[in-house]
Motif scaffolding. Structure first.
Motif, PDB file in Angstrom:
ATOM      1  N   GLU A   1       0.842  -1.188   0.000  1.00 27.33           N
ATOM      2  CA  GLU A   1       0.000   0.000   0.000  1.00 27.33           C
ATOM      3  C   GLU A   1       0.881   1.243   0.000  1.00 27.33           C
ATOM      4  O   GLU A   1       2.102   1.151   0.074  1.00 27.33           O
ATOM      5  N   SER A   2       0.255   2.413  -0.098  1.00 24.21           N
ATOM      6  CA  SER A   2       1.084   3.615  -0.135  1.00 24.21           C
ATOM      7  C   SER A   2       1.832   3.762   1.188  1.00 24.21           C
ATOM      8  O   SER A   2       1.292   3.480   2.250  1.00 24.21           O
TER       9      SER A   2
ATOM     10  N   MET B   1      -5.406 -10.108   4.693  1.00 26.36           N
ATOM     11  CA  MET B   1      -6.231  -8.915   4.870  1.00 26.36           C
ATOM     12  C   MET B   1      -6.315  -8.137   3.554  1.00 26.36           C
ATOM     13  O   MET B   1      -7.385  -7.689   3.145  1.00 26.36           O
ATOM     14  N   LEU B   2      -5.171  -8.025   2.869  1.00 30.93           N
ATOM     15  CA  LEU B   2      -5.116  -7.305   1.596  1.00 30.93           C
ATOM     16  C   LEU B   2      -6.009  -7.995   0.564  1.00 30.93           C
ATOM     17  O   LEU B   2      -6.767  -7.346  -0.157  1.00 30.93           O
TER      18      LEU B   2
ATOM     19  N   ALA C   1      -9.606  -7.369   1.146  1.00 27.31           N
ATOM     20  CA  ALA C   1     -10.037  -6.041   0.732  1.00 27.31           C
ATOM     21  C   ALA C   1     -10.445  -6.041  -0.738  1.00 27.31           C
ATOM     22  O   ALA C   1     -11.293  -5.270  -1.162  1.00 27.31           O
TER      23      ALA C   1
ATOM     24  N   PRO D   1     -17.607  -8.220   3.135  1.00 31.69           N
ATOM     25  CA  PRO D   1     -17.501  -7.514   4.417  1.00 31.69           C
ATOM     26  C   PRO D   1     -17.212  -8.451   5.591  1.00 31.69           C
ATOM     27  O   PRO D   1     -16.478  -8.090   6.504  1.00 31.69           O
TER      28      PRO D   1
ATOM     29  N   ARG E   1     -13.600  -9.333   5.512  1.00 36.76           N
ATOM     30  CA  ARG E   1     -12.780  -8.173   5.824  1.00 36.76           C
ATOM     31  C   ARG E   1     -12.783  -7.900   7.328  1.00 36.76           C
ATOM     32  O   ARG E   1     -11.764  -7.582   7.917  1.00 36.76           O
TER      33      ARG E   1
ATOM     34  N   LYS F   1     -13.177 -10.078   9.584  1.00 40.89           N
ATOM     35  CA  LYS F   1     -12.405 -11.143  10.216  1.00 40.89           C
ATOM     36  C   LYS F   1     -10.902 -10.807  10.247  1.00 40.89           C
ATOM     37  O   LYS F   1     -10.210 -11.147  11.191  1.00 40.89           O
ATOM     38  N   TRP F   2     -10.420 -10.146   9.188  1.00 43.23           N
ATOM     39  CA  TRP F   2      -8.980  -9.921   9.071  1.00 43.23           C
ATOM     40  C   TRP F   2      -8.539  -8.500   9.365  1.00 43.23           C
ATOM     41  O   TRP F   2      -7.352  -8.193   9.294  1.00 43.23           O
ATOM     42  N   HIS F   3      -9.493  -7.659   9.642  1.00 35.55           N
ATOM     43  CA  HIS F   3      -9.147  -6.246   9.748  1.00 35.55           C
ATOM     44  C   HIS F   3      -9.347  -5.754  11.166  1.00 35.55           C
ATOM     45  O   HIS F   3     -10.348  -6.051  11.797  1.00 35.55           O
TER      46      HIS F   3
ATOM     47  N   ALA G   1      -6.014   3.521  14.920  1.00 38.47           N
ATOM     48  CA  ALA G   1      -6.123   4.975  14.930  1.00 38.47           C
ATOM     49  C   ALA G   1      -4.924   5.649  14.276  1.00 38.47           C
ATOM     50  O   ALA G   1      -5.067   6.521  13.439  1.00 38.47           O
TER      51      ALA G   1
ATOM     52  N   ARG H   1      -1.937  -4.068  13.930  1.00 40.03           N
ATOM     53  CA  ARG H   1      -3.114  -4.198  13.063  1.00 40.03           C
ATOM     54  C   ARG H   1      -3.538  -5.654  12.901  1.00 40.03           C
ATOM     55  O   ARG H   1      -4.501  -5.947  12.193  1.00 40.03           O
TER      56      ARG H   1
ATOM     57  N   VAL I   1      -4.831  -9.473  13.422  1.00 40.05           N
ATOM     58  CA  VAL I   1      -5.861 -10.170  14.199  1.00 40.05           C
ATOM     59  C   VAL I   1      -5.295 -11.428  14.863  1.00 40.05           C
ATOM     60  O   VAL I   1      -5.916 -11.993  15.744  1.00 40.05           O
ATOM     61  N   HIS I   2      -4.110 -11.859  14.438  1.00 37.49           N
ATOM     62  CA  HIS I   2      -3.494 -13.041  15.024  1.00 37.49           C
ATOM     63  C   HIS I   2      -2.512 -12.699  16.145  1.00 37.49           C
ATOM     64  O   HIS I   2      -1.840 -13.583  16.660  1.00 37.49           O
ATOM     65  N   VAL I   3      -2.394 -11.441  16.486  1.00 30.59           N
ATOM     66  CA  VAL I   3      -1.291 -11.004  17.338  1.00 30.59           C
ATOM     67  C   VAL I   3      -1.280 -11.743  18.690  1.00 30.59           C
ATOM     68  O   VAL I   3      -2.312 -12.010  19.285  1.00 30.59           O
TER      69      VAL I   3
END
Lengths: 344, 341
Positions: B61-62, B272-273, B276, B281, B284, B286-288, B292, B307, B309-311
């Motif tokens: 991503e950017s 996650m990518l 997207a 939805p 998304r 589930k993985w997002h 902030a 970011r 979800v498996h952390v």
């Protein structure tokens, strides 16, 4: 189902300085959008999508044809700028950063449409707070400036500004093209949710076909200022009939190496100049099915059932020999399997 | 760490030790100093190699460091960016040790770069044929008539209709797709061994993009050129690239042969990518994990941890290594996604 928007025979030509020739940007476009419906205009650059959007809002005056909003014409006196329609039509732009005033706090930006409607300050504050949470931002965002937000958040602000007046129609001109994939997916989900809540009609202008497949009820495929095919999203994506639609859809690369559409219609060469359009079908020079009839005159629309219109003499041939498979649907169900996994 | 993963551990050097590699990057770190505060680490200890005739897709991503990596390879980092560590070996030579004029001789000849906005790359006052010929003459030591001939040949190779007439056309007379072909012709005229394409097709319409990609692939295959294809559009990599590398916060988090990557993506960020792009939805969600603030490279643990979800607790303290979890498929994650076989 009464139409919120009714566009009929719309033509827009732009003069060229110092020449008698004109740019034929829109050449007879007709469609309607109902309450709570999303109609998408898809096509490549120069197909006239944005010009149609601007005519719909009355930002530019068409050279021919009519635009009606709830049965009343949109013209020089009644348009997005006039008192009568202000707040009932809205617009969301492509570049979120450029469409927000960098020196205006977000709260002020979102409240602006209400100010021009003469809403009291107390009510403005109340509605701004409601709207900001509605688009998934925190109330503290209201005190921030656009530069402090990510592109996705900025676009949420652009959407908040559009929906605060509870418009009946929003024109969305490439609202997700400038965003990263994750931000794009979020904005799309937000737009769908807002439409369900507010029953807003959307005119969605985009060249991103996989997004269009997902958000639209109906799709109009544009080529050189004409709608060459119009129908329900499911129909257009599973049975595209116009050779241009077929070529356009098969050029989309879905994130699945096994879903490669064979090129049944190979569009050769370049798009003709809109200043010097061919006499017959605009696609004739690039189309493998073109014959004398196509080159002589523009084919009339053919209704193939269920309001599915095709401007082509040869659409049955274009359809033949192709399995009816919606690759986008196939992609989604395969993605479900791969991405539904978890940790061990 | 899971025992299977520990067993799969291999020296990450295998990544850069392939014998057929034309470009090998090892331990590359790039940072941008910021006045009065810590430098931004844009690339962090990155290993990557690209073989002759291979197209490697680099997806991110950017702000992920894609363009910084491309510019670091070319030795063209924008100021005040600097390479802190690591090496870039091209065709057996260490590019970082090379003096500027030697580098300049390589750039444009052996390594070519194609960037978006083709019109911005072309001189508006010079005919396109002459511009291609100039590149050829600058690098190939040939006479003018010979270089014109070569330029015309290149215009034919990138399938510009009526090449003889277009040779004398100015950039403004060409459509976006044709201008992009001219830029391609310019970067290919010296038969480079390695091409970096940085988002070069993003401004094009899909039908034109399909034509350009076909053309690029044929040219790459016929000349045994290697290519790094940088993009935000993961869909292109699925159909155009041999291997896919996903970059996040300046690190390669996953690298795999294309088909395997899409069948079995293992890094939570890759998944996650992909979610997207799938417009689903539920997946998304589930993985997002909404976040902030912006995350910068160079945090102690896994940069994706905030970011992810498996952390788990271990992710915040240790930086995961890039491990080969199946043949040729590398993942930088302590808690990778596992599918039943």
């Amino acid at each position: 189902m009464s139409a919120v928007l009714e566009v009929s025979g719309l033509v827009k030509h732009f003069p060229i300085a110092g020449q008698r020739a004109v740019v034929q940007a829109v050449n007879g476009v007709s469609f309607s959008v109902a309450r709570g419906e999303t109609v998408s205009l898809v096509g490549e650059s120069g197909s006239g999508k944005t010009t149609v959007g601007r005519c719909v809002l009355g930002l530019i005056t068409p050279s021919g044809g009519t635009v009606h909003f709830h049965g009343a014409p949109i013209d020089k006196r009644h348009n997005i700028r006039s008192k009568t329609l202000r707040g009932r039509l809205q617009l969301v732009f492509q570049e979120p950063a450029e469409s927000l005033d960098p020196r205006m706090r977000i709260g002020h930006t979102i409240a602006e449409p209400l100010r021009s409607l003469g809403v009291s300050q107390a009510e403005r504050q109340q509605r701004v707070r409601e709207t900001i949470t509605r688009v998934g931002l925190r109330e503290s965002t209201l005190e921030q400036y656009p530069a402090e937000l990510s592109a996705g958040q900025q676009q949420r602000v652009g959407i908040a500004r559009a929906i605060i007046t509870e418009p009946e129609l929003i024109v969305l001109d490439e609202p997700t093209s400038a965003l990263d994939p994750t931000a794009r997916a979020e904005i799309i989900d937000l737009l769908i949710r807002l439409q369900q809540e507010l029953e807003t009609a959307y005119l969605f202008i985009s060249h991103d076909l996989s997004t269009v497949r997902y958000v639209s009820h109906r799709v109009a495929v544009m080529y050189l200022g004409m709608i060459v095919e119009l129908g329900s999203a499911a129909e257009i994506f599973s049975h595209p009939r116009h050779p241009y639609s077929v070529g356009l859809l098969s050029s989309v690369l879905l994130p699945n190496p096994r879903l490669k559409r064979e090129l049944t219609v190979d569009l050769k060469g370049e798009i003709p100049s809109p200043i010097d359009l061919p006499k017959g079908c605009f696609l004739a020079g690039r189309c493998p099915f073109a014959d004398e009839r196509c080159r002589a005159a523009m084919p009339p629309p053919d209704d193939v059932g269920g309001g599915h219109l095709v401007h082509c003499y040869h659409h049955r041939e274009a359809l033949r020999g192709r399995e009816a498979l919606d690759y986008f649907d196939q992609f989604q169900s395969e993605a479900e399997q791969v991405l539904g996994a978890g940790r061990r | 760490m899971h025992p299977e993963i520990a067993a799969a551990t291999r020296d990450p050097a295998v990544l850069s030790a392939r014998s057929d590699a034309i470009l090998a990057i090892r331990g590359l770190s790039v940072s941008y100093p910021v006045y009065g505060t810590e430098a931004v680490r844009a690339i962090r200890e990155l290993d990557l190699s690209i073989a002759r005739g291979e197209i490697l897709g680099l997806v991110g991503e950017s702000g992920s460091g894609k363009t910084t990596l491309a510019r670091a390879i070319m030795g063209l980092l924008a100021r005040p960016g600097r390479i802190d560590a690591g090496s870039v070996t091209f065709d057996g030579r260490d590019l970082r040790a090379m003096p500027e004029d030697a580098l300049r001789a390589i750039r444009g000849k052996d390594i070519a770069m194609v960037i978006p906005n083709p019109r911005g790359e072309l001189d508006p006052l010079v005919t396109v044929g002459r511009q291609i010929a100039t590149v050829a003459r600058a690098h190939l030591d040939i006479a003018r008539d010979k270089s014109d001939e070569l330029a015309l040949e290149m215009l034919k190779a990138v399938q510009i209709p009526d090449p003889k007439r277009r040779f004398n056309a100015y950039p403004h007379e060409l459509s976006g797709g044709m201008a992009q072909r001219v830029v391609m012709a310019m970067s290919l005229v010296c038969s480079p061994k390695f091409i970096i394409s940085d988002d070069a097709t993003s401004g094009l319409d899909v039908t034109v993009q399909a034509q350009i990609l076909d053309l690029l692939r044929n040219l790459v295959r016929s000349h045994q050129t290697a290519m790094m294809f940088i993009t935000r559009d993961i869909g292109i990599t699925a159909h155009f690239c041999d291997r896919v590398a996903v970059i996040y916060a300046g690190e390669i988090v996953e690298l795999a042969p294309t088909v395997r990557f899409f069948e079995n993506p293992m890094h939570p960020y890759s998944v996650m990518l992909l979610a997207a792009f799938a417009h689903n939805p539920r997946l998304r969600e589930k993985w997002h994990k909404p976040l902030a603030s912006q995350i910068r490279a160079g945090t102690t643990g896994c940069p994706y941890a905030p970011r992810c979800v498996h952390v788990e607790d271990q992710c915040r303290g240790t930086r995961p290594a890039l491990l080969e979890l199946e043949p040729g498929h590398f993942v930088r994650c302590l808690v990778p996604v596992v599918r039943p076989t």
